[in-house]
Design an enzyme around this catalytic site. Structure first.
Site, mmCIF file in Angstrom:
data_model
loop_
_atom_site.group_PDB
_atom_site.id
_atom_site.type_symbol
_atom_site.label_atom_id
_atom_site.label_comp_id
_atom_site.label_asym_id
_atom_site.label_seq_id
_atom_site.Cartn_x
_atom_site.Cartn_y
_atom_site.Cartn_z
ATOM 1 N N LEU A 291 -49.905 39.184 13.596
ATOM 2 C CA LEU A 291 -49.318 38.437 12.490
ATOM 3 C C LEU A 291 -47.844 38.795 12.421
ATOM 4 C CD1 LEU A 291 -51.968 38.760 9.603
ATOM 5 C CD2 LEU A 291 -51.556 36.803 11.093
ATOM 6 N N ASP A 292 -46.997 37.799 12.142
ATOM 7 C CA ASP A 292 -45.565 38.047 12.029
ATOM 8 C C ASP A 292 -45.303 39.091 10.944
ATOM 9 O OD1 ASP A 292 -45.251 36.052 13.900
ATOM 10 O OD2 ASP A 292 -44.803 34.516 12.406
ATOM 11 N N VAL A 293 -44.149 39.704 11.009
ATOM 12 C CA VAL A 293 -43.819 40.776 10.072
ATOM 13 C C VAL A 293 -43.866 40.296 8.628
ATOM 14 C CG1 VAL A 293 -41.324 40.361 10.200
ATOM 15 C CG2 VAL A 293 -42.171 42.643 9.608
#
Length: 234
Positions: free
Chosen positions: A104-106
């Site tokens: 998952l993106d930051v």
């Protein structure tokens, strides 16, 4: 099995660290302190284990975990600018070769699965498995019927030779949609929404296959249930 070896299997460190924990009287088995590191135990005979007064749920096989990822955490063992999601797990797990199922993106929050079972990770990560992933996307501009139609029919992404379509799109309110995809291209949801002339302001993954995040608080984790594993054939 000698007790110090059992502690090693649970992720409490190397031979020396585990022997010291036992010799210092910091290990309780079935409610009693054991200070002999060569004491023999079988996992099946241990009802409870505590280390330094902290109860420890015994790992009796591969680990299958669900984590509610907060924003500003990186899905990496070697993060660059933000803390790693693995810091949200017990320290002992860092010695058990746990990896995330995908990323998952930051700035993306929500459900992420972790395991040290390579077969499980591959099964859920492989594009061929078509595992549905449901995201709640908060949009900068209102979600129009035209936007939803584009996402459902398919949009072209930069550097991709074909269209990508959502499996389903449900409008929650003027600026929020639930979008289901079965692929996992880089920044796919954000890129699809951008290609449909809008912008994702916040993204939250609510479910993966039959596994639903539910009301687990941000930053917390739990073991997957036997029913959840069975839904994936494990």
């Amino acid at each position: 099995m000698e007790l110090y070896r059992l502690l090693q299997q649970q992720g409490f460190g190397g031979r020396k660290e585990c022997r010291q924990l036992i010799e210092y009287g910091l290990v309780e088995v079935n409610g009693e302190v054991v200070d002999n590191y060569r004491a023999q135990f079988e996992l099946a005979d241990i009802a409870s284990l505590a280390v330094d007064d902290e109860p420890w749920p015994l790992v009796r096989g591969p680990l299958y975990l669900l984590l509610h990822k907060p924003a500003n955490y990186e899905t990496s063992h070697k993060p660059n600018c933000h803390p790693s999601i693995y810091r949200l797990l017990p320290d002992q797990f860092s010695n058990l070769d746990i990896s995330a199922v995908g990323r998952l993106d930051v700035d993306t929050t929500g459900l992420i699965l972790l395991s040290n079972d390579g077969q499980f990770i591959h099964a859920l990560s492989s594009p061929k498995k078509l595992v549905p992933k449901v995201y709640r996307a908060t949009l900068k501009h209102e979600a129009t019927p035209e936007l939803i139609a584009k996402l459902q029919s398919g949009v072209y992404l930069n550097d991709e030779a074909r269209e990508f379509a959502a499996d389903s799109v449900e409008q929650i309110d003027a600026h929020t949609i639930l979008l289901t995809i079965t692929e996992g291209k880089y920044h796919q949801v954000k890129r699809m929404v951008a290609a449909a002339s809008n912008r994702v302001e916040a993204l939250h993954r609510e479910s993966l296959g039959a596994i639903v995040l539910g009301d687990l608080p941000a930053g917390e984790w739990r073991h997957l249930t036997s029913a959840e594993l069975a839904a994936f054939g494990f």
